[in-house]
Each structure stands twice: as structure tokens, then as C-alpha cells.
Design an enzyme around this catalytic site. Structure first.
Site, PDB file in Angstrom:
ATOM      1  N   ALA A  63       1.582  -0.877   0.273  1.00  0.00           N
ATOM      2  CA  ALA A  63      -0.119   0.297   0.540  1.00  0.00           C
ATOM      3  C   ALA A  63       0.988   1.461   0.349  1.00  0.00           C
ATOM      4  CB  ALA A  63      -0.982  -0.305   1.186  1.00  0.00           C
TER       5      ALA A  63
ATOM      6  N   GLU B  19      -0.779  -9.497  -0.618  1.00  0.00           N
ATOM      7  CA  GLU B  19      -2.972  -9.132  -0.209  1.00  0.00           C
ATOM      8  C   GLU B  19      -2.947  -9.746  -1.645  1.00  0.00           C
ATOM      9  OE1 GLU B  19      -2.602  -5.993   2.261  1.00  0.00           O
ATOM     10  OE2 GLU B  19      -2.277  -7.603   4.240  1.00  0.00           O
TER      11      GLU B  19
ATOM     12  N   GLY C  26       0.612  -4.594   1.083  1.00  0.00           N
ATOM     13  CA  GLY C  26      -0.769  -4.649   0.394  1.00  0.00           C
ATOM     14  C   GLY C  26      -0.359  -5.936  -1.455  1.00  0.00           C
TER      15      GLY C  26
ATOM     16  N   GLU D 270       4.601  -5.522   7.263  1.00  0.00           N
ATOM     17  CA  GLU D 270       3.297  -4.331   7.928  1.00  0.00           C
ATOM     18  C   GLU D 270       4.143  -3.871   9.239  1.00  0.00           C
ATOM     19  OE1 GLU D 270       2.989  -6.122   6.521  1.00  0.00           O
ATOM     20  OE2 GLU D 270       0.738  -5.373   4.786  1.00  0.00           O
TER      21      GLU D 270
HETATM   22  N1  CO8 Z   1       4.743   2.853  -0.857  1.00  0.00           N
HETATM   23  C1  CO8 Z   1       4.850   4.411  -1.179  1.00  0.00           C
HETATM   24  N2  CO8 Z   1       6.275   4.478  -1.748  1.00  0.00           N
HETATM   25  C2  CO8 Z   1       7.141   3.552  -1.620  1.00  0.00           C
HETATM   26  C3  CO8 Z   1       6.606   1.920  -1.594  1.00  0.00           C
HETATM   27  C4  CO8 Z   1       5.853   2.386  -0.526  1.00  0.00           C
HETATM   28  N3  CO8 Z   1       4.830   1.141  -0.551  1.00  0.00           N
HETATM   29  N4  CO8 Z   1       7.476   1.205  -1.180  1.00  0.00           N
HETATM   30  C5  CO8 Z   1       8.521   1.490  -2.602  1.00  0.00           C
HETATM   31  N5  CO8 Z   1       8.238   3.376  -2.671  1.00  0.00           N
HETATM   32  C6  CO8 Z   1       8.851   4.456  -3.426  1.00  0.00           C
HETATM   33  C7  CO8 Z   1      10.434   4.213  -2.224  1.00  0.00           C
HETATM   34  O1  CO8 Z   1       9.825   5.702  -1.297  1.00  0.00           O
HETATM   35  C8  CO8 Z   1      11.181   5.625  -3.818  1.00  0.00           C
HETATM   36  O2  CO8 Z   1      10.379   6.509  -4.013  1.00  0.00           O
HETATM   37  P1  CO8 Z   1      11.243   7.879  -3.707  1.00  0.00           P
HETATM   38  O3  CO8 Z   1      12.252   7.846  -5.100  1.00  0.00           O
HETATM   39  O4  CO8 Z   1       9.826   8.779  -4.289  1.00  0.00           O
HETATM   40  O5  CO8 Z   1      11.916   7.815  -2.116  1.00  0.00           O
HETATM   41  C9  CO8 Z   1      10.206   4.781  -4.865  1.00  0.00           C
HETATM   42  O6  CO8 Z   1       9.389   4.072  -4.485  1.00  0.00           O
HETATM   43  C10 CO8 Z   1      11.608   3.419  -5.354  1.00  0.00           C
HETATM   44  O7  CO8 Z   1      11.711   3.232  -3.912  1.00  0.00           O
HETATM   45  P2  CO8 Z   1      13.577   2.441  -3.107  1.00  0.00           P
HETATM   46  O8  CO8 Z   1      14.800   2.967  -2.992  1.00  0.00           O
HETATM   47  O9  CO8 Z   1      12.678   2.228  -1.377  1.00  0.00           O
HETATM   48  O10 CO8 Z   1      13.917   1.278  -4.036  1.00  0.00           O
HETATM   49  P3  CO8 Z   1      14.733   0.309  -3.003  1.00  0.00           P
HETATM   50  O11 CO8 Z   1      15.440  -1.100  -4.199  1.00  0.00           O
HETATM   51  O12 CO8 Z   1      15.622   0.337  -2.310  1.00  0.00           O
HETATM   52  O13 CO8 Z   1      13.725  -0.493  -1.690  1.00  0.00           O
HETATM   53  C11 CO8 Z   1      11.784  -1.877  -1.488  1.00  0.00           C
HETATM   54  C12 CO8 Z   1      13.247  -1.664  -2.596  1.00  0.00           C
HETATM   55  C13 CO8 Z   1      12.574  -2.733  -0.487  1.00  0.00           C
HETATM   56  C14 CO8 Z   1      11.028  -2.306  -2.167  1.00  0.00           C
HETATM   57  C15 CO8 Z   1      11.486  -0.593  -0.636  1.00  0.00           C
HETATM   58  O14 CO8 Z   1      10.944   0.415  -1.194  1.00  0.00           O
HETATM   59  C16 CO8 Z   1      10.975  -1.651   0.550  1.00  0.00           C
HETATM   60  O15 CO8 Z   1      10.932  -1.726   1.526  1.00  0.00           O
HETATM   61  N6  CO8 Z   1       9.442  -0.380   0.529  1.00  0.00           N
HETATM   62  C17 CO8 Z   1       8.019  -0.235   1.197  1.00  0.00           C
HETATM   63  C18 CO8 Z   1       7.810  -1.407   1.003  1.00  0.00           C
HETATM   64  C19 CO8 Z   1       6.301  -2.251   2.444  1.00  0.00           C
HETATM   65  O16 CO8 Z   1       6.828  -1.676   3.956  1.00  0.00           O
HETATM   66  N7  CO8 Z   1       5.071  -2.403   2.094  1.00  0.00           N
HETATM   67  C20 CO8 Z   1       4.370  -2.456   3.087  1.00  0.00           C
HETATM   68  C21 CO8 Z   1       3.823  -1.505   3.286  1.00  0.00           C
HETATM   69  S1  CO8 Z   1       1.908  -1.291   4.537  1.00  0.00           S
HETATM   70  C22 CO8 Z   1       1.468  -2.154   2.952  1.00  0.00           C
HETATM   71  O17 CO8 Z   1       1.439  -2.692   2.475  1.00  0.00           O
HETATM   72  C23 CO8 Z   1       0.048  -2.457   3.936  1.00  0.00           C
HETATM   73  C24 CO8 Z   1      -1.224  -1.641   4.735  1.00  0.00           C
HETATM   74  C25 CO8 Z   1      -2.484  -2.461   5.200  1.00  0.00           C
HETATM   75  C26 CO8 Z   1      -2.462  -3.620   3.890  1.00  0.00           C
HETATM   76  C27 CO8 Z   1      -2.872  -2.955   2.223  1.00  0.00           C
HETATM   77  C28 CO8 Z   1      -4.019  -3.544   1.670  1.00  0.00           C
HETATM   78  C29 CO8 Z   1      -5.179  -3.676   1.891  1.00  0.00           C
END
Ligand code: CO8
Length: 261
Positions: A69, A115, A112, A135
Site C-alpha cells: 500500500a 495481499e 498490500g 507491515e
Molecule cells: N509506498 C510508497 N512508496 C513506496 C513504497 C510504498 N509501499 N515502496 C516503495 N516506494 C517508493 C520509495 O519511497 C521510492 O520513492 P522515492 O524515490 O520518491 O523515494 C521508490 O518507491 C523506490 O523505492 P526504494 O528507493 O526504496 O527502492 P529500493 O530498491 O531501494 O527498495 C523496497 C525496494 C525494499 C521494496 C523498499 O522500497 C521498501 O521497503 N518498500 C516498502 C515495503 C513495505 O513496507 N510495504 C508494505 C507497505 S504497508 C502495506 O502494504 C500494508 C498496509 C495495510 C494493508 C494494505 C492492503 C489492503
């Protein structure tokens, strides 16, 4: 439909009866913002209404199916807002779609993203796929079905481990544990998914939807109820033209001509 901005829709297969949907927010690793979910929901609803579409393939990019998400969108939300708006309830739509959906997952399927993949009917992974529910590492819990669907797919211990540590598993482990049914080299994943989708799309659409409905029911009810439900749907196929046509074609040693009625 060329009006979408965060998904790309194409039609595939010899009979163009497979809808291929690519999540397309490359700058955010396909993070599932509200506008992307709205477009996806719109597209899935349109396929259910389209008599030419018999199966859907949902994919992302080679780097990310979806990294969750959109955390930036959620950062400042309040309990008041999420409760009153039933935040994320619309994600149910993937699971409610009647047309079978194959998720073709390359790269990150996190939070997400995992999911949404698990809400699909068949999961195929590229050999670079990573599945996780991270999460907890941002102070929340899976909100799109992860605690339920992951547990049903891989069992309690691994689901607990993934959800409590936030650490992802790779494609091979996902296959061993039954989260995905096949792993392919990442370059051929989408084509392989389309091949399977074509096999499904060439069946009777009514039969395919009924099969999906029956299997989905097994997740919601006990065995006796599930068996009764299955039999009810099975009996109902005897009111369907395609059932008679399918059996007649077998007896007459020819290919069936399904009419989706
Ligand atoms: N949300 C918003 N932006 C994101 C997300 C995200 N989940 N993931 C990546 N991005 C963005 C980064 O902020 C970055 O943007 P910017 O260049 O503007 O800073 C861009 O995408 C590229 O990401 P990274 O530079 O971090 O890329 P890397 O290759 O270094 O890392 C990763 C990749 C490991 C995937 C890393 O981006 C990461 O850890 N992302 C977050 C993963 C995460 O925690 N996901 C869970 C989110 S919470 C969720 O989904 C549950 C909520 C509740 C349920 C939802 C479903 C109904």
C-alpha cells in the site's frame, strides 16, 4: 482502455480473450495508491461485463509486482478517517471478480502487493520474486487479508514468522510452501501466465466462474457445507447450455462450441 494512467491493459491470446493488466507506477515500485486501486477496480469490473474476456492476468514490472500500500498516502491518516471510510474495503474487489485471475509476480510482492497477489486465483512467480508482509516494520499489521490468506496458504508457523519479523521469502520457498503453484524464469513469466490464461479462457466461461466460486467457498465454510454448496452448483450446470454442449462434444469426438449460456 487508454484512459488509465497507473495500469496498462492489453488483450492477449489467439482469440484475444485474455486481459493482461500491468500495474504501472514505476517510480513508486507500483505502490498501491488510491487512484491505482480505483483504476484496477474499474478494469476488473469491465472484464466481468465483457463477454469476450475469459481470464485475466495481473502483473507488475520485472522489479516489482507491488511494494505495498502507498505508505506516503497512509502516513498522516487518522483512525477516525480509516474507520469511517472503511479504508481499504475496496481492495476486496479483486477477490470478488468473477472472471478467474492469474497473478504473475516478478520482484517485490510486499504488504498490500502480496495481499493483492493472494486475492488472485492462481499465483505464478518469477524466479526473482519476493513475498513478504513487512507491515510490522512500519508499526502496523497486514490490512488487505494477509493475516488470513497467508496463513491459509503456508500454514501457521511460516505465516507467523513472516508477519512477526517482516522478512520476505523467495520464489522457491513460496513454491515449496504452496503460496504459488509454479516458478518461471522472470523473462518468460508473463507469457507462461498468458498461456495458462488462454487454456482457461477457451473453456466455458460459465463453467470457469462456477469452478472458481466452488473453490473459493472452501475457504469460507466447513467441509459438509462446502460439499453441499459444490453439489448445488454442480446440479445447476445441468441448466447450462455449455454443459450439454461439452458432454455432447465429448461423445461425438469433436471440439465443443461454448456459447457462455
Ligand atoms: N509506498 C510508497 N512508496 C513506496 C513504497 C510504498 N509501499 N515502496 C516503495 N516506494 C517508493 C520509495 O519511497 C521510492 O520513492 P522515492 O524515490 O520518491 O523515494 C521508490 O518507491 C523506490 O523505492 P526504494 O528507493 O526504496 O527502492 P529500493 O530498491 O531501494 O527498495 C523496497 C525496494 C525494499 C521494496 C523498499 O522500497 C521498501 O521497503 N518498500 C516498502 C515495503 C513495505 O513496507 N510495504 C508494505 C507497505 S504497508 C502495506 O502494504 C500494508 C498496509 C495495510 C494493508 C494494505 C492492503 C489492503
Amino acid at each position: 482502455n487508454n484512459d488509465y494512467k497507473e495500469i496498462i491493459v492489453e488483450y492477449k491470446g489467439k482469440r484475444q480473450n485474455v486481459a493482461l493488466v500491468r500495474l504501472h507506477r514505476p517510480k513508486a515500485l507500483n505502490a498501491l495508491c488510491a487512484s491505482l486501486i480505483a483504476e484496477l477496480t474499474h478494469a476488473l469490473a469491465s472484464f466481468d461485463k465483457n463477454p469476450d474476456i475469459g481470464c485475466i492476468v495481473l502483473t507488475g514490472s520485472e522489479k516489482a509486482f507491488a511494494a505495498g500500500a502507498d505508505i506516503k498516502e497512509m502516513q498522516n491518516l487518522t483512525y477516525d478517517y480509516t474507520y469511517k471510510s472503511d479504508f481499504l474495503a475496496n481492495w476486496e474487489f479483486v477477490h470478488r471478480t468473477k472472471t478467474p485471475i492469474i497473478a504473475a509476480i516478478n520482484g517485490y510482492a510486499l504488504g498490500g502487493g502480496c495481499e493483492i497477489a493472494m486475492s488472485c486465483d492462481i499465483l505464478y512467480a518469477g524466479d526473482n520474486a519476493k513475498f513478504g508482509q513487512p507491515e510490522i516494520s512500519i508499526g502496523t499489521i497486514p490490512g488487505g487479508g494477509g493475516s488470513q490468506r497467508l496463513t491459509k496458504a503456508v500454514g501457521k508457523s511460516l505465516a507467523m514468522e513472516m508477519i512477526l519479523t517482516g522478512k520476505p521469502i523467495d520464489a522457491q520457498e513460496a513454491e515449496r510452501k504452496g503460496l504459488v503453484s509454479k516458478v518461471f524464469p522472470k523473462e518468460v513469466l508473463v507469457d507462461e501466465a498468458i498461456k495458462t490464461a488462454e487454456v482457461i479462457a477457451n473453456q466455458s466461461k460459465m463453467a470457469a466462474r462456477m469452478c472458481k466460486q466452488a473453490v473459493q467457498t472452501s475457504f469460507n465454510v466447513g467441509l459438509d457445507e462446502g460439499l453441499k454448496y459444490e453439489r448445488t452448483i454442480f446440479h445447476s450446470t445441468f441448466a447450462v447450455h455449455d454443459r450439454k454442449e461439452g458432454m455432447t462434444a465429448f461423445v461425438e469426438k469433436r471440439k465443443p462450441n461454448y456459447e457462455d449460456k
